[in-house]
Design a protein around this motif. Sequence first.
Motif, mmCIF file in Angstrom:
data_model
loop_
_atom_site.group_PDB
_atom_site.id
_atom_site.type_symbol
_atom_site.label_atom_id
_atom_site.label_comp_id
_atom_site.label_asym_id
_atom_site.label_seq_id
_atom_site.Cartn_x
_atom_site.Cartn_y
_atom_site.Cartn_z
ATOM 1 N N ARG A 68 -25.473 35.512 -29.567
ATOM 2 C CA ARG A 68 -24.395 35.172 -28.633
ATOM 3 C C ARG A 68 -23.541 34.024 -29.168
ATOM 4 N N ALA A 69 -24.203 33.043 -29.762
ATOM 5 C CA ALA A 69 -23.456 31.911 -30.352
ATOM 6 C C ALA A 69 -22.616 32.384 -31.543
ATOM 7 N N PHE A 70 -23.173 33.289 -32.363
ATOM 8 C CA PHE A 70 -22.462 33.802 -33.540
ATOM 9 C C PHE A 70 -21.249 34.626 -33.115
ATOM 10 N N ARG A 71 -21.419 35.445 -32.078
ATOM 11 C CA ARG A 71 -20.304 36.277 -31.597
ATOM 12 C C ARG A 71 -19.197 35.412 -31.007
ATOM 13 N N GLU A 72 -19.588 34.345 -30.322
ATOM 14 C CA GLU A 72 -18.596 33.408 -29.794
ATOM 15 C C GLU A 72 -17.869 32.715 -30.944
ATOM 16 N N SER A 82 -4.958 25.252 -31.025
ATOM 17 C CA SER A 82 -5.680 25.265 -32.306
ATOM 18 C C SER A 82 -6.606 24.066 -32.428
ATOM 19 N N GLU A 83 -6.141 22.895 -31.974
ATOM 20 C CA GLU A 83 -6.984 21.705 -32.049
ATOM 21 C C GLU A 83 -8.242 21.871 -31.206
ATOM 22 N N GLY A 84 -8.074 22.429 -30.007
ATOM 23 C CA GLY A 84 -9.234 22.670 -29.152
ATOM 24 C C GLY A 84 -10.194 23.680 -29.751
ATOM 25 N N LEU A 85 -9.641 24.721 -30.373
ATOM 26 C CA LEU A 85 -10.475 25.750 -31.010
ATOM 27 C C LEU A 85 -11.259 25.161 -32.183
ATOM 28 N N LYS A 86 -10.621 24.277 -32.943
ATOM 29 C CA LYS A 86 -11.306 23.656 -34.086
ATOM 30 C C LYS A 86 -12.506 22.831 -33.633
ATOM 31 N N LEU A 136 -15.256 25.218 -32.589
ATOM 32 C CA LEU A 136 -15.854 25.868 -33.764
ATOM 33 C C LEU A 136 -16.765 24.917 -34.530
ATOM 34 N N GLU A 137 -16.368 23.652 -34.627
ATOM 35 C CA GLU A 137 -17.218 22.665 -35.310
ATOM 36 C C GLU A 137 -18.559 22.518 -34.592
ATOM 37 N N LYS A 138 -18.505 22.465 -33.256
ATOM 38 C CA LYS A 138 -19.749 22.350 -32.477
ATOM 39 C C LYS A 138 -20.614 23.596 -32.649
ATOM 40 N N LEU A 139 -20.001 24.777 -32.579
ATOM 41 C CA LEU A 139 -20.754 26.020 -32.751
ATOM 42 C C LEU A 139 -21.356 26.116 -34.153
ATOM 43 N N ASP A 140 -20.608 25.638 -35.141
ATOM 44 C CA ASP A 140 -21.110 25.660 -36.515
ATOM 45 C C ASP A 140 -22.386 24.829 -36.635
ATOM 46 N N THR A 141 -22.375 23.639 -36.023
ATOM 47 C CA THR A 141 -23.569 22.774 -36.026
ATOM 48 C C THR A 141 -24.712 23.440 -35.267
ATOM 49 N N ASP A 142 -24.392 24.003 -34.097
ATOM 50 C CA ASP A 142 -25.425 24.663 -33.287
ATOM 51 C C ASP A 142 -26.084 25.809 -34.051
ATOM 52 N N LEU A 143 -25.276 26.591 -34.738
ATOM 53 C CA LEU A 143 -25.819 27.734 -35.495
ATOM 54 C C LEU A 143 -26.698 27.267 -36.650
ATOM 55 N N LYS A 144 -26.296 26.182 -37.313
ATOM 56 C CA LYS A 144 -27.128 25.637 -38.398
ATOM 57 C C LYS A 144 -28.483 25.182 -37.858
ATOM 58 N N LEU A 145 -28.467 24.549 -36.676
ATOM 59 C CA LEU A 145 -29.720 24.108 -36.055
ATOM 60 C C LEU A 145 -30.598 25.306 -35.688
#
Length: 357
Positions: free
Chosen positions: A46-50, A80-84, A87-96
């Motif tokens: 779900r996180a990856f699809r988001e 775009s700023e909000g999306l970035k 995306l940064e938060k999701l990237d960290t979450d996925l790495k965890l």
Amino acid sequence: MFAKLEEIEHSFEDLEKELGAPEVLADQERYRKVAKSHADLGVIVRAFREFKRLSQELADNRELLKDADPEMREMAEAESEGLKVSLEKLDTDLKLMLLPKDPLDDKDSILEIRAGTGGDEAALFCADLFRMYSRFAERAGWRVEVLDASPTDTGGYKEVIASISGDRVFSKLKWEAGVHRVQRVPATEAQGRIHTSAVTVAIMPEAEEVDVNLRGEDLRIDVFRASGAGGQHVNRTESAVRITHIPSGLVVQCQDEKSQHKNKASAMKVLRSRLLAQEQEKAKAVETDIRRAQVGSGDRSERIRTYNFPQSRVTDHRINLTLYKLDAVMEGDVGDFIQALTSHYQTESLKLQASGS
């Protein structure tokens, strides 16, 4: 990372199909295993699809940045700023989420609390900490069962051992292992001076028979009459049990139950868990200091937390976190510490992963 995530998504889709297969539906044990794997992977998928959805939105917004209308460009830039940020938060979450899981995290735990320096005051704080963890367990919906206890005349404990069972108990409590220090004015202190006492907390994953093989010839089992608090059966029947594991020299005794059979079962449970913890500590001894600390090596010589009653202050020295809500903490509100410690050690793991360690 993304190749791994694509692979997980494909596995998730395969499990989804498998859940509806007649042969799986007909086998309850297999269905439970498939359903659990499906649920576990679902969090990541779900996180990856988001992440993919937001990435596509960001790409579409980049096209709008070329629009001739300045208002449209301004709106696209703000989005775009909000999306970035998202995306940064999701990237960290996925790495965890992709970090290697501690195989012991899902296990129940054996909690051992022992009074250290400080005499009666340490024994009283031993009882306070046991109450704190019992309240925390109650909030989490876990079950606490006292396996053995050595109460004092003042209402404290020289030692208390309990089994805590529930959802992912060890994953939460493993950060609590170590020396807990208390600073307060004892009730018997006429001059109002602050005393410092210490209590040792050990958290061990509860071992099953498949985790630790105990051979009968390696055990010496003694029975004796229970002593101390315990009601009418005390000193009348040989219900207390002491088990010595000859190869390691570990000794466990339980006398909290009236039944010798139940005391023996409890002692075996504690012995297995101590042996498993011993094996884990040996394995961790060859890893880095950060890695040893991460999975709760239980270094009992290290002071991990101080409870200062006059200032209503609790400080965790590993992460320099201080909270001024001692009363709430002693009532079981330790979630802030556990969450902060989990985040800290996950961050350390990400650093190790990034450095190729």
